[in-house]
Design an enzyme around this catalytic site. Sequence first.
Site, PDB file in Angstrom:
ATOM      1  N   LEU A  15     -62.874 -78.461 -20.010  1.00 16.71           N
ATOM      2  CA  LEU A  15     -64.290 -79.269 -19.804  1.00 16.71           C
ATOM      3  C   LEU A  15     -64.288 -80.245 -18.825  1.00 16.71           C
ATOM      4  CD1 LEU A  15     -66.673 -80.810 -21.298  1.00 16.71           C
ATOM      5  CD2 LEU A  15     -65.062 -82.116 -22.554  1.00 16.71           C
ATOM      6  N   GLU A  35     -57.549 -71.727 -13.306  1.00 11.81           N
ATOM      7  CA  GLU A  35     -57.569 -71.934 -14.986  1.00 11.81           C
ATOM      8  C   GLU A  35     -56.546 -70.706 -15.514  1.00 11.81           C
ATOM      9  OE1 GLU A  35     -58.255 -73.957 -17.647  1.00 11.81           O
ATOM     10  OE2 GLU A  35     -57.286 -72.419 -18.606  1.00 11.81           O
ATOM     11  N   GLN A 115     -67.666 -77.425 -27.081  1.00 13.49           N
ATOM     12  CA  GLN A 115     -67.026 -76.984 -25.803  1.00 13.49           C
ATOM     13  C   GLN A 115     -67.181 -75.625 -25.437  1.00 13.49           C
ATOM     14  OE1 GLN A 115     -63.064 -79.709 -25.889  1.00 13.49           O
ATOM     15  NE2 GLN A 115     -62.937 -78.323 -24.349  1.00 13.49           N
ATOM     16  N   MET A 139     -51.386 -72.383 -11.661  1.00 13.92           N
ATOM     17  CA  MET A 139     -50.656 -73.045 -10.579  1.00 13.92           C
ATOM     18  C   MET A 139     -49.207 -73.082 -10.971  1.00 13.92           C
ATOM     19  SD  MET A 139     -49.327 -75.766  -9.041  1.00 13.92           S
ATOM     20  CE  MET A 139     -49.889 -77.063 -10.122  1.00 13.92           C
ATOM     21  N   TYR A 218     -65.646 -87.764 -42.483  1.00  9.43           N
ATOM     22  CA  TYR A 218     -64.496 -87.863 -42.604  1.00  9.43           C
ATOM     23  C   TYR A 218     -64.243 -87.664 -44.130  1.00  9.43           C
ATOM     24  CZ  TYR A 218     -64.054 -89.947 -37.910  1.00  9.43           C
ATOM     25  OH  TYR A 218     -64.135 -90.286 -36.583  1.00  9.43           O
ATOM     26  N   ASP A 306     -57.477 -85.105 -20.481  1.00  8.01           N
ATOM     27  CA  ASP A 306     -56.252 -85.492 -21.232  1.00  8.01           C
ATOM     28  C   ASP A 306     -54.958 -85.242 -20.879  1.00  8.01           C
ATOM     29  OD1 ASP A 306     -58.093 -85.177 -23.410  1.00  8.01           O
ATOM     30  OD2 ASP A 306     -57.174 -83.360 -24.460  1.00  8.01           O
TER      31      ASP A 306
HETATM   32  C1  LIG Z   1     -60.532 -81.002 -33.172  1.00  7.30           C
HETATM   33  C2  LIG Z   1     -60.910 -81.664 -32.014  1.00  7.30           C
HETATM   34  C3  LIG Z   1     -62.020 -82.416 -31.837  1.00  7.30           C
HETATM   35  C4  LIG Z   1     -62.533 -83.334 -30.554  1.00  7.30           C
HETATM   36  N1  LIG Z   1     -63.717 -83.789 -30.679  1.00  7.30           N
HETATM   37  C5  LIG Z   1     -63.928 -84.410 -29.560  1.00  7.30           C
HETATM   38  C6  LIG Z   1     -65.370 -84.909 -29.289  1.00  7.30           C
HETATM   39  O1  LIG Z   1     -66.176 -85.066 -30.210  1.00  7.30           O
HETATM   40  N2  LIG Z   1     -65.723 -85.699 -28.151  1.00  7.30           N
HETATM   41  C7  LIG Z   1     -64.692 -85.714 -27.213  1.00  7.30           C
HETATM   42  O2  LIG Z   1     -65.113 -86.457 -26.004  1.00  7.30           O
HETATM   43  N3  LIG Z   1     -63.450 -85.255 -27.522  1.00  7.30           N
HETATM   44  C8  LIG Z   1     -63.115 -84.452 -28.510  1.00  7.30           C
HETATM   45  N4  LIG Z   1     -61.817 -83.876 -28.522  1.00  7.30           N
HETATM   46  C9  LIG Z   1     -61.022 -84.113 -27.244  1.00  7.30           C
HETATM   47  C10 LIG Z   1     -61.372 -83.102 -26.212  1.00  7.30           C
HETATM   48  O3  LIG Z   1     -61.115 -81.769 -26.873  1.00  7.30           O
HETATM   49  C11 LIG Z   1     -60.591 -83.077 -24.993  1.00  7.30           C
HETATM   50  O4  LIG Z   1     -60.260 -84.499 -24.669  1.00  7.30           O
HETATM   51  C12 LIG Z   1     -60.717 -82.334 -23.910  1.00  7.30           C
HETATM   52  O5  LIG Z   1     -60.973 -80.899 -24.436  1.00  7.30           O
HETATM   53  C13 LIG Z   1     -59.754 -82.621 -22.630  1.00  7.30           C
HETATM   54  O6  LIG Z   1     -60.242 -81.650 -21.799  1.00  7.30           O
HETATM   55  P1  LIG Z   1     -59.534 -81.397 -20.308  1.00  7.30           P
HETATM   56  O7  LIG Z   1     -60.253 -80.472 -19.670  1.00  7.30           O
HETATM   57  O8  LIG Z   1     -58.882 -82.819 -19.909  1.00  7.30           O
HETATM   58  O9  LIG Z   1     -58.068 -80.590 -21.076  1.00  7.30           O
HETATM   59  P2  LIG Z   1     -57.764 -79.422 -21.844  1.00  7.30           P
HETATM   60  O10 LIG Z   1     -59.152 -78.993 -22.459  1.00  7.30           O
HETATM   61  O11 LIG Z   1     -56.671 -79.343 -22.647  1.00  7.30           O
HETATM   62  O12 LIG Z   1     -57.859 -78.258 -20.500  1.00  7.30           O
HETATM   63  C14 LIG Z   1     -56.674 -77.915 -19.779  1.00  7.30           C
HETATM   64  C15 LIG Z   1     -56.731 -76.870 -19.053  1.00  7.30           C
HETATM   65  O13 LIG Z   1     -55.902 -76.652 -18.087  1.00  7.30           O
HETATM   66  C16 LIG Z   1     -55.317 -75.356 -17.973  1.00  7.30           C
HETATM   67  N5  LIG Z   1     -53.806 -75.267 -17.554  1.00  7.30           N
HETATM   68  C17 LIG Z   1     -52.907 -75.930 -17.963  1.00  7.30           C
HETATM   69  N6  LIG Z   1     -51.898 -75.933 -16.819  1.00  7.30           N
HETATM   70  C18 LIG Z   1     -52.254 -75.080 -15.917  1.00  7.30           C
HETATM   71  C19 LIG Z   1     -51.644 -74.662 -14.777  1.00  7.30           C
HETATM   72  N7  LIG Z   1     -50.665 -74.622 -14.444  1.00  7.30           N
HETATM   73  N8  LIG Z   1     -52.558 -73.710 -13.992  1.00  7.30           N
HETATM   74  C20 LIG Z   1     -53.942 -73.421 -14.561  1.00  7.30           C
HETATM   75  N9  LIG Z   1     -54.520 -73.769 -15.502  1.00  7.30           N
HETATM   76  C21 LIG Z   1     -53.625 -74.722 -16.356  1.00  7.30           C
HETATM   77  C22 LIG Z   1     -55.459 -74.828 -19.424  1.00  7.30           C
HETATM   78  O14 LIG Z   1     -55.216 -73.528 -19.819  1.00  7.30           O
HETATM   79  C23 LIG Z   1     -56.520 -75.484 -20.101  1.00  7.30           C
HETATM   80  O15 LIG Z   1     -57.696 -74.851 -20.029  1.00  7.30           O
HETATM   81  C24 LIG Z   1     -61.490 -83.186 -29.507  1.00  7.30           C
HETATM   82  C25 LIG Z   1     -60.318 -82.639 -29.639  1.00  7.30           C
HETATM   83  C26 LIG Z   1     -59.983 -82.094 -30.753  1.00  7.30           C
HETATM   84  C27 LIG Z   1     -58.834 -81.059 -30.955  1.00  7.30           C
END
Ligand SMILES: Cc1cc2nc3c(=O)[nH]c(=O)nc-3n(C[C@H](O)[C@H](O)[C@H](O)COP(=O)(O)OP(=O)(O)OC[C@H]3O[C@@H](n4cnc5c(N)ncnc54)[C@H](O)[C@@H]3O)c2cc1C
Length: 538
Positions: A15, A35, A115, A139, A218, A306
């Site tokens: 995301l 990715e 997502q 990476m 909830y 995250d």
């Molecule tokens: C049940 C649940 C419900 C949620 N509901 C909400 C909501 O309603 N609203 C909201 O805002 N948030 C919500 N969240 C939180 C949200 O899902 C996360 O904050 C969000 O997905 C973070 O996105 P990101 O891209 O930072 O990290 P991630 O989604 O963790 O993506 C990181 C990516 O990096 C890739 N990666 C890692 N290391 C490497 C590497 N060395 N080389 C290549 N690729 C790599 C991984 O494969 C992964 O795809 C929820 C979470 C959960 C678990």
Amino acid sequence: MPDIEVPVLIVGGSLVGMSAALLLGHHGVPALVVEHHRGTAIHPRAAMITQRTMEVFRTVGVEQIVLRKSDEQFVQDGAIMAVETLAGKELAWFIANLNEGVRDVSPSSRIFITQSLLEPLLKSRAEELGAQLRFSTEMISFEEDVTGVTAQIRERDTGKTSTVRARYMIAADGSHSRIRERLGIRMLGHGVFSKSITIYFRGDVAPLLRGRSLSVIYVLNSTLSGFFRIEKPFTSGFLAVHWLGDPKNPVTDVSKDLTNERALEMLYAALGSRDVQIAIENVMHWDATADAAERFQQGRIFLVGDAAHVMPSGGFGGNTGVQDAHNLAWKLALVLKGAAGPKLLSTYDPERRPAAAFTVEQAYSRYVTRSAPYLRSDDMQAIQNDLNIELGYCYHSAAVIPEGADDGAPHENPRESKGKPGTRAPHVFLDRNGEKISTLDLFGGNFALLAGPEGNAWCESGRAAARQLGIALDVYEIGADGLTDPSGNFPNAYGMTPSGAVLVRPDGFVAWRSKGSSGASPAILTHTLTTLLCRKPS
Ligand SMILES: Cc1cc2nc3c(=O)[nH]c(=O)nc-3n(C[C@H](O)[C@H](O)[C@H](O)COP(=O)(O)OP(=O)(O)OC[C@H]3O[C@@H](n4cnc5c(N)ncnc54)[C@H](O)[C@@H]3O)c2cc1C
């Protein structure tokens, strides 16, 4: 010699990484995303999208398609409430209608879209705008030097490695960020307080909804604490489970010894009925955590999403990540184009870290109050209005010029900030040649100067300053040039007289304001823009 040269390498294409690629593309910077996974998200995870995120999507031209897909997937304007079980007693209604009482502050709405449905939309727009996306690619190592970052990437299927040279790198690699770990950046906060699971299921739960329009449900009973999200036509969804058993002595490792039968029992305990035929599709394991990184920037590397902050609840995690990317993209673009000095990038951490840390604390307070009362403690932050978190976070940095002494406020009610430097520029409906637009539609590309109906001196000065600095500046006199203010509310909404003006950054935050015409001159605006862009005075 590197195999690939790019201005920005983004590690992680979920995301937040995808949003970063899209926003950089919007500013004319073609980023490379690597990715690990074979494609966009397969698990629904985040679904609650705030008005602010929808405003960002509006800027880059995906708001309408996101709205359409959201409508296919979820009931709109559902409630956020708590029950003992879905079939049984209602405990609390936190928000009766998702958009009730917030429609006046934005042209955009809060929506739900998973997502797994959202990311492909962001991906195709990012590609249209020039991003290069490499899935099944990881990476594996990186080194930073004074002019850039050199990274090794590996294709998972072939094992082929390549060297990428980038001027900057964005770590969007998630909560277990290896980049953050390699840089020795600690996470600070409450740590992990449960090993949670999400159970994705199929089963006709419509009868248990009893016609109620619910977005997040909830569940708190003697067996478990968690929450449901249910998709249209109410035959699929998930139950996230935070802890089990007696709330005074909870079992917080829900993952341990988990079997399909146990997961099914949890589902029935939350549904409060065994009349529904349930099939479990998948179970995801995750840590409920409330932490923020101690630094969001190290040299040429920036943490977003995250990788920079993790939150247990409230629907804020993904949204906060999109706001990180939004804050960073225009700064990288202006620095890469030479329009801003590199010091502009040093404003990313002081702007985003406090905003994210505040959101983490608010997510924690909501988690404790709604799901884990046993964690309650005296040092927990008081719960603030959702709007303050979603639209009211304030920035204090060299990319904002405060009026007088900087009050350092971390957040403010967006209805009261009224164009104060460091806050999100307010939404006011305008008429542009017969089309109803929002003030927000004037932002997103360049810096914008908005003057009141008697602020022509500022407009002339702005055009002259932009010419002198060789930068693009969008200049609007509200009330002239086919741009009218039918409500007449623009000056008041922006806290100025009809002869005042504001400078709004490409991310829609007010950078500077003059409440009246006093001092209107090219020299003042040249100096102001030079300061905001962290350029050396010429
Ligand atoms: C049940 C649940 C419900 C949620 N509901 C909400 C909501 O309603 N609203 C909201 O805002 N948030 C919500 N969240 C939180 C949200 O899902 C996360 O904050 C969000 O997905 C973070 O996105 P990101 O891209 O930072 O990290 P991630 O989604 O963790 O993506 C990181 C990516 O990096 C890739 N990666 C890692 N290391 C490497 C590497 N060395 N080389 C290549 N690729 C790599 C991984 O494969 C992964 O795809 C929820 C979470 C959960 C678990």
